[in-house]
Scaffold this active site. Structure first.
Site, PDB file in Angstrom:
ATOM      1  N   LYS A  13      17.432  23.159  24.450  1.00  0.00           N
ATOM      2  CA  LYS A  13      16.025  23.297  23.284  1.00  0.00           C
ATOM      3  C   LYS A  13      16.285  22.686  22.188  1.00  0.00           C
ATOM      4  O   LYS A  13      15.080  21.330  22.409  1.00  0.00           O
ATOM      5  CB  LYS A  13      16.101  25.305  22.943  1.00  0.00           C
ATOM      6  N   ARG A 167      25.648  36.842  21.507  1.00  0.00           N
ATOM      7  CA  ARG A 167      24.398  35.494  21.089  1.00  0.00           C
ATOM      8  C   ARG A 167      23.849  35.735  22.759  1.00  0.00           C
ATOM      9  O   ARG A 167      22.662  36.019  23.034  1.00  0.00           O
ATOM     10  CB  ARG A 167      25.030  34.265  20.704  1.00  0.00           C
TER      11      ARG A 167
HETATM   12  P1  ADP Z   1      20.965  27.834  19.557  1.00  0.00           P
HETATM   13  O1  ADP Z   1      20.501  26.625  18.748  1.00  0.00           O
HETATM   14  O2  ADP Z   1      22.824  28.041  19.785  1.00  0.00           O
HETATM   15  O3  ADP Z   1      20.651  28.693  19.995  1.00  0.00           O
HETATM   16  P2  ADP Z   1      20.221  28.313  16.962  1.00  0.00           P
HETATM   17  O4  ADP Z   1      20.465  26.865  15.533  1.00  0.00           O
HETATM   18  O5  ADP Z   1      18.675  28.219  16.990  1.00  0.00           O
HETATM   19  O6  ADP Z   1      20.803  28.748  17.684  1.00  0.00           O
HETATM   20  O7  ADP Z   1      20.086  30.008  15.883  1.00  0.00           O
HETATM   21  C1  ADP Z   1      21.490  30.183  15.364  1.00  0.00           C
HETATM   22  C2  ADP Z   1      21.315  31.776  14.696  1.00  0.00           C
HETATM   23  O8  ADP Z   1      20.646  31.457  13.762  1.00  0.00           O
HETATM   24  C3  ADP Z   1      20.973  32.625  15.655  1.00  0.00           C
HETATM   25  O9  ADP Z   1      22.519  33.351  16.192  1.00  0.00           O
HETATM   26  C4  ADP Z   1      20.709  33.501  15.216  1.00  0.00           C
HETATM   27  O10 ADP Z   1      21.799  34.923  14.069  1.00  0.00           O
HETATM   28  C5  ADP Z   1      19.847  32.887  13.872  1.00  0.00           C
HETATM   29  N1  ADP Z   1      18.460  32.891  14.556  1.00  0.00           N
HETATM   30  C6  ADP Z   1      17.623  31.520  14.349  1.00  0.00           C
HETATM   31  N2  ADP Z   1      16.468  31.759  14.392  1.00  0.00           N
HETATM   32  C7  ADP Z   1      16.100  32.687  14.845  1.00  0.00           C
HETATM   33  C8  ADP Z   1      14.970  33.939  14.923  1.00  0.00           C
HETATM   34  N3  ADP Z   1      14.077  32.968  15.196  1.00  0.00           N
HETATM   35  N4  ADP Z   1      15.241  35.213  14.414  1.00  0.00           N
HETATM   36  C9  ADP Z   1      16.867  35.853  14.131  1.00  0.00           C
HETATM   37  N5  ADP Z   1      17.998  35.233  14.194  1.00  0.00           N
HETATM   38  C10 ADP Z   1      17.430  33.924  14.291  1.00  0.00           C
HETATM   39  P1  ADP Z   2      20.232  24.874  22.108  1.00  0.00           P
HETATM   40  O1  ADP Z   2      19.098  24.095  21.240  1.00  0.00           O
HETATM   41  O2  ADP Z   2      18.625  25.623  23.130  1.00  0.00           O
HETATM   42  O3  ADP Z   2      20.913  25.618  21.870  1.00  0.00           O
HETATM   43  P2  ADP Z   2      21.170  22.185  22.756  1.00  0.00           P
HETATM   44  O4  ADP Z   2      20.622  21.585  22.684  1.00  0.00           O
HETATM   45  O5  ADP Z   2      21.884  22.417  21.558  1.00  0.00           O
HETATM   46  O6  ADP Z   2      21.032  23.754  22.743  1.00  0.00           O
HETATM   47  O7  ADP Z   2      22.311  21.769  23.227  1.00  0.00           O
HETATM   48  C1  ADP Z   2      23.559  22.643  23.811  1.00  0.00           C
HETATM   49  C2  ADP Z   2      24.817  21.567  24.173  1.00  0.00           C
HETATM   50  O8  ADP Z   2      24.853  21.032  24.943  1.00  0.00           O
HETATM   51  C3  ADP Z   2      24.548  20.502  22.739  1.00  0.00           C
HETATM   52  O9  ADP Z   2      26.353  20.418  22.951  1.00  0.00           O
HETATM   53  C4  ADP Z   2      24.020  19.568  23.911  1.00  0.00           C
HETATM   54  O10 ADP Z   2      24.570  18.007  23.912  1.00  0.00           O
HETATM   55  C5  ADP Z   2      23.871  19.979  26.073  1.00  0.00           C
HETATM   56  N1  ADP Z   2      23.079  19.573  26.529  1.00  0.00           N
HETATM   57  C6  ADP Z   2      21.771  19.432  26.347  1.00  0.00           C
HETATM   58  N2  ADP Z   2      21.435  19.453  27.380  1.00  0.00           N
HETATM   59  C7  ADP Z   2      22.378  19.355  28.131  1.00  0.00           C
HETATM   60  C8  ADP Z   2      22.558  19.268  29.642  1.00  0.00           C
HETATM   61  N3  ADP Z   2      20.975  18.936  30.666  1.00  0.00           N
HETATM   62  N4  ADP Z   2      23.509  18.923  30.309  1.00  0.00           N
HETATM   63  C9  ADP Z   2      24.686  18.356  29.392  1.00  0.00           C
HETATM   64  N5  ADP Z   2      25.050  18.873  28.488  1.00  0.00           N
HETATM   65  C10 ADP Z   2      23.368  19.375  27.464  1.00  0.00           C
END
Ligand code: ADP
Ligand code: ADP
Ligand code: ZN
Length: 209
Positions: A13, A167
Site C-alpha cells: 500500500k 497482524r
Molecule cells: P502496515 O503498513 O504494515 O499495514 P501500518 O503502518 O499501516 O502497518 O500500521 C501499523 C500499526 O499501527 C497497526 O498494526 C496498528 O496497530 C496501528 N494502526 C495503523 N492504522 C490503524 C487504524 N486505522 N486503526 C487501528 N490501528 C491502526
Molecule cells: P504496506 O504499506 O501495505 O504495509 P509496503 O509498501 O511497506 O506495504 O511494502 C512492504 C514491503 O514489501 C516493503 O519492504 C516494500 O519495499 C516491499 N514491496 C512492496 N511492493 C512489492 C512488490 N510488488 N514486490 C516485492 N516487494 C514489494
C-alpha cells in the site's frame, strides 16, 4: 481525488501510494506513520498505542478517527489525499462518511498471505522520512542509508514473524470486510499485488485515469 489503499500488512500500500503521490501531488496519510511518530515523541496517544502496535493489534477506533479528523483538516488535503492504513474497521469507514468525506476509489492490493512474510521480514523503513525499502526486492542505492534523505534505515519492531502473524489475523478478521463495504458502493478496484512494483503501479495509475 480521495483514495483509500486497502490490503494486508505488507501488500504494498505504502509503496504504491508513493507513486500516486508523485503523479498527482496529493498527500499520503498513513495512520501507522502518525502513530509511530506519536510513540517516538511519547505523547498520550503514543503511550496508549505502543503495547497494541507491538502486539500487532489495532489501536482503538476513537483514537485513529481523532487522528484522521485532525489531519484531514490541514490545508494540504483540500485537493485530495490518499489514505494508507485507514480505515481498518467498518466503524472507521463509517466515521469518514459521518465526516462528509466521499471517497472516489478504494484500491485493494491483493497479495497471498505466503508472500507477506518475505515482504515484511525484509522491509526497512527510513527513520527520518518514513520511505520504505526491501533488502532484496527494493534495496536502497545507499545501502543502510535512505536514498532520499540519508536517514538510517531500520526494521520496524512489529515486522517480526510473531507480530506479522497476528497482524494478518487481524486483517482477515476485521479489515478485509471493507472490500465488501466499498464494493457495495461501486468504489472497489482490485489490483493483483503479487507482481513487480512497476507492473502494479501501471495498473494502479491506469485505474485512476
Ligand atoms: P502496515 O503498513 O504494515 O499495514 P501500518 O503502518 O499501516 O502497518 O500500521 C501499523 C500499526 O499501527 C497497526 O498494526 C496498528 O496497530 C496501528 N494502526 C495503523 N492504522 C490503524 C487504524 N486505522 N486503526 C487501528 N490501528 C491502526
Ligand atoms: P504496506 O504499506 O501495505 O504495509 P509496503 O509498501 O511497506 O506495504 O511494502 C512492504 C514491503 O514489501 C516493503 O519492504 C516494500 O519495499 C516491499 N514491496 C512492496 N511492493 C512489492 C512488490 N510488488 N514486490 C516485492 N516487494 C514489494
Ligand atoms: Zn529518508
Amino acid at each position: 481525488m480521495k483514495l483509500i489503499m486497502l490490503g494486508a500488512p505488507g501488500a504494498g500500500k505504502g509503496t504504491q501510494a508513493a507513486k500516486i503521490c508523485e503523479k498527482y501531488n496529493i498527500p499520503t496519510i498513513s495512520t501507522g506513520a502518525i502513530i509511530r511518530n506519536a510513540i517516538r515523541n511519547a505523547t498520550d496517544i503514543g503511550k496508549q498505542a505502543k503495547s497494541l502496535i507491538d502486539k500487532g493489534l489495532l489501536v482503538p477506533d476513537e483514537v485513529v478517527i481523532g487522528i484522521i479528523k485532525e489531519r484531514l483538516a490541514e490545508p494540504d488535503c483540500k485537493n485530495g489525499f490518499i489514505l494508507d492504513g485507514f480505515p481498518r474497521t467498518i466503524a472507521q469507514a463509517e466515521a469518514l462518511e459521518t465526516m462528509g468525506i466521499s471517497i472516489d476509489k478504494a484500491l485493494s492490493i491483493e497479495v497471498p498471505d505466503e508472500v507477506i512474510l518475505d515482504r515484511l521480514g525484509g522491509r526497512r523503513e527510513c527513520s527520518e522520512c518514513g520511505a520504505t525499502y526491501h533488502v532484496h526486492f527494493n534495496p536502497s542505492k545507499d545501502g543502510d542509508k535512505c536514498e532520499k534523505c540519508g536517514g538510517a534505515l531500520i526494521t520496524r519492531p512489529d515486522d517480526c514473524e510473531e507480530t506479522i502473524m497476528s497482524r494478518l489475523k487481524v486483517y482477515h478478521e476485521t479489515t478485509e470486510v471493507l472490500k465488501e463495504f466499498y464494493e457495495n458502493k461501486g468504489k472497489l478496484v482490485k489490483i493483483d499485488g503479487d507482481r513487480d512494483v512497476e507492473e502494479i503501479t501501471k495498473d494502479v495509475l491506469d485505474s485512476l485515469d
